[in-house]
Design an enzyme around this catalytic site. Structure first.
Site, PDB file in Angstrom:
ATOM      1  N   ASN A  34      36.048 -11.180  37.230  1.00  0.00           N
ATOM      2  CA  ASN A  34      36.348 -11.463  38.640  1.00  0.00           C
ATOM      3  C   ASN A  34      37.384 -12.580  38.696  1.00  0.00           C
ATOM      4  O   ASN A  34      37.805 -13.101  37.657  1.00  0.00           O
ATOM      5  CB  ASN A  34      35.068 -11.845  39.402  1.00  0.00           C
ATOM      6  N   LYS A  35      37.766 -12.940  39.897  1.00  0.00           N
ATOM      7  CA  LYS A  35      38.822 -13.930  40.114  1.00  0.00           C
ATOM      8  C   LYS A  35      38.621 -15.180  39.266  1.00  0.00           C
ATOM      9  O   LYS A  35      37.488 -15.660  39.121  1.00  0.00           O
ATOM     10  CB  LYS A  35      38.849 -14.288  41.607  1.00  0.00           C
ATOM     11  N   ARG A  88      48.605  -3.264  38.557  1.00  0.00           N
ATOM     12  CA  ARG A  88      47.770  -4.429  38.242  1.00  0.00           C
ATOM     13  C   ARG A  88      46.766  -4.005  37.159  1.00  0.00           C
ATOM     14  O   ARG A  88      46.138  -2.951  37.284  1.00  0.00           O
ATOM     15  CB  ARG A  88      47.047  -4.952  39.495  1.00  0.00           C
ATOM     16  N   ASP A 100      36.156  -7.110  39.597  1.00  0.00           N
ATOM     17  CA  ASP A 100      37.253  -6.153  39.423  1.00  0.00           C
ATOM     18  C   ASP A 100      36.970  -5.140  38.328  1.00  0.00           C
ATOM     19  O   ASP A 100      37.592  -4.073  38.275  1.00  0.00           O
ATOM     20  CB  ASP A 100      38.544  -6.903  39.110  1.00  0.00           C
ATOM     21  N   GLN A 134      42.631 -16.927  48.237  1.00  0.00           N
ATOM     22  CA  GLN A 134      42.018 -15.796  48.953  1.00  0.00           C
ATOM     23  C   GLN A 134      40.780 -16.230  49.741  1.00  0.00           C
ATOM     24  O   GLN A 134      40.438 -15.621  50.754  1.00  0.00           O
ATOM     25  CB  GLN A 134      41.618 -14.696  47.965  1.00  0.00           C
ATOM     26  N   ARG A 150      45.043  -6.024  48.263  1.00  0.00           N
ATOM     27  CA  ARG A 150      44.443  -6.535  47.019  1.00  0.00           C
ATOM     28  C   ARG A 150      42.933  -6.361  47.148  1.00  0.00           C
ATOM     29  O   ARG A 150      42.428  -5.922  48.175  1.00  0.00           O
ATOM     30  CB  ARG A 150      44.859  -7.975  46.710  1.00  0.00           C
ATOM     31  N   GLY A 151      42.221  -6.731  46.075  1.00  0.00           N
ATOM     32  CA  GLY A 151      40.787  -6.441  46.048  1.00  0.00           C
ATOM     33  C   GLY A 151      40.595  -5.090  45.372  1.00  0.00           C
ATOM     34  O   GLY A 151      41.281  -4.112  45.722  1.00  0.00           O
ATOM     35  N   ALA A 152      39.688  -5.040  44.395  1.00  0.00           N
ATOM     36  CA  ALA A 152      39.591  -3.864  43.532  1.00  0.00           C
ATOM     37  C   ALA A 152      39.450  -2.531  44.294  1.00  0.00           C
ATOM     38  O   ALA A 152      40.220  -1.587  44.050  1.00  0.00           O
ATOM     39  CB  ALA A 152      38.448  -4.060  42.533  1.00  0.00           C
TER      40      ALA A 152
HETATM   41  O1  MRU Z   1      43.632 -10.833  42.905  1.00  0.00           O
HETATM   42  P1  MRU Z   1      42.752 -10.209  43.953  1.00  0.00           P
HETATM   43  O2  MRU Z   1      42.824 -10.883  45.267  1.00  0.00           O
HETATM   44  O3  MRU Z   1      42.996  -8.716  44.041  1.00  0.00           O
HETATM   45  O4  MRU Z   1      41.296 -10.426  43.383  1.00  0.00           O
HETATM   46  C1  MRU Z   1      40.188  -9.940  44.095  1.00  0.00           C
HETATM   47  C2  MRU Z   1      38.888 -10.313  43.504  1.00  0.00           C
HETATM   48  O5  MRU Z   1      38.827 -10.986  42.505  1.00  0.00           O
HETATM   49  C3  MRU Z   1      37.673  -9.743  44.148  1.00  0.00           C
HETATM   50  O6  MRU Z   1      36.588 -10.601  43.967  1.00  0.00           O
HETATM   51  C4  MRU Z   1      37.345  -8.389  43.501  1.00  0.00           C
HETATM   52  O7  MRU Z   1      38.441  -7.537  43.588  1.00  0.00           O
HETATM   53  C5  MRU Z   1      36.177  -7.745  44.112  1.00  0.00           C
HETATM   54  S1  MRU Z   1      36.635  -7.076  45.671  1.00  0.00           S
HETATM   55  C6  MRU Z   1      35.376  -6.317  46.451  1.00  0.00           C
END
Ligand code: MRU
Length: 369
Positions: free
Chosen positions: A254-255, A90, A244, A203, A53-55
């Site tokens: 973002n999250k 996603r 993201d 996370q 996970r993470g963009a």
């Molecule tokens: O749902 P996730 O864990 O994939 O969400 C991740 C985030 O929101 C991060 O802040 C974002 O992807 C930036 S990662 C460098």
């Protein structure tokens, strides 16, 4: 980044040269386990289930997913099928679509027999570039940290609040929001990180705390609701988060919960920075609230928690009254007006069309990098 003295990336080709290994992030922080992906379907499932996970890492995994698909079926139909499968995993992180578009551009004009090799090479390039972009973000983000440190007494730490995980686990290495923190720590600038636990999937508590701990960066995990209070009491010097998807006008997805932190930061005069590599910018969009798709995830992530039981086993617990519904929007949008600056691989830009276009004129004009 090093775990137990061993340098890791989050994704790498297996020894056989074709399978792909990832760190299983659903098992952290209690178990460090890797998974080997053999098919595009497995790569898609790893993204959907948040093994990765993470963009930026979602984009890198999708690129390798295309490479795996090209071993299975390198025909035009095979390529288009893999791109569609991976694109549907996603919705919010635009890095996914950026990586898939890049793979299509590289492969579509090749003869099918040449596609698998080219796909692996392109996926590896995307990974190497991500590492370089994140390292550069770290260098540019170090400047505002140093500035705040300069106004402190010797040895007094710069207190940085972060939300979710935008560290090396969210990218191929280094991270975005955490890269400047790692560089500051390594340079001897005292830093302390307030880590939002980041409900519902935690996370922050599970991943950010894990990687900061592995690197020896002082940090404290806080409940998501604590940030505003800490800001009111002068205990947060700056906020740095990842994103993201960022619009051409500087709105930032973002999250979930990031927006509330931005509001609290604004109210308390705390600088609010967003760190991102250029593949996270969606140049087609001008209104984040209206145009960025927000992922709705399963209610079970809200009704249940995963943790380590007293017997040392990882277990899942229900925490919501039986019969109650739960909603789970996974991201929110912070308007550009609440963002102090965008920390990119080319420098820190104001969160505006002009700010981004100054740093990335060719991308703002719609030309390939
Ligand atoms: O749902 P996730 O864990 O994939 O969400 C991740 C985030 O929101 C991060 O802040 C974002 O992807 C930036 S990662 C460098």
């Amino acid at each position: 980044m090093k775990i137990g003295g061993v340098a890791y990336r989050t994704i790498w080709p297996a020894q056989d040269g074709w399978r792909v290994t990832v760190i299983d992030q659903t098992r952290l922080p209690f178990r460090f386990e890797t998974r080997t992906l053999e098919t595009a379907a497995q790569a898609a499932q790893a993204i959907t289930t948040m093994i990765v996970r993470g963009a930026p890492l979602i984009g890198a995994t999708a690129a390798y997913g295309v490479a795996l698909a090209m071993r299975e079926d390198a025909s035009d139909a095979g390529l288009e099928g893999a791109l569609a499968l991976l694109a549907a995993t996603r919705p919010t992180a635009v890095n996914l679509h950026w990586a898939l578009a890049r793979m299509r551009a590289r492969l579509a004009l090749l003869k099918p027999r040449a596609r698998a090799q080219a796909a692996y090479a392109e996926a590896a390039l995307i990974c190497d570039e991500d590492v370089a972009l994140c390292r550069a973000i770290g260098g540019h983000g170090l400047a505002p940290i140093r500035e705040i440190a300069a106004g402190k007494r010797a040895g007094e730490p710069v207190n940085i609040l972060t939300h979710c995980n935008a560290g090396w686990l969210a990218t191929v290495d280094w991270g975005t929001a955490l890269a400047p923190i790692y560089l500051a720590h390594d340079a001897g600038v005292p830093v302390h990180v307030w880590v939002d636990e980041t409900r519902p999937r935690n996370q922050g508590a599970a991943l950010t705390a894990y990687e900061l701990g592995a690197h020896g960066v002082p940090h404290t995990v806080i409940a998501d609701n604590a940030g505003g209070h800490l800001m009111q009491h002068g205990q947060v010097d700056m906020v740095i988060v990842g994103t993201d998807r960022t619009t051409a006008t500087g709105d930032v997805a973002n999250k979930i919960g990031t927006y509330l932190k931005a509001l609290a930061a604004h109210d308390n005069g705390v600088p609010f920075y967003v760190a991102l590599p250029s593949p996270t910018i969606d140049w087609r969009l001008s209104d984040g609230l209206k145009q960025i798709p927000i992922e709705e995830r399963p209610a079970r992530e809200v009704t249940h928690l995963q943790g380590l039981g007293a017997d040392g086993e990882v277990a899942t617990f229900r925490i919501v009254a039986p019969g109650s519904d739960a909603a789970n929007p996974a991201f929110d949008v912070t308007p550009a007006r609440l963002v102090t600056g965008l920390i990119t691989e080319r420098g820190v830009a104001p969160a505006s069309r002009a700010g981004l276009a100054t740093l990335f004129p060719e991308l703002a004009r719609g030309e390939a990098a």
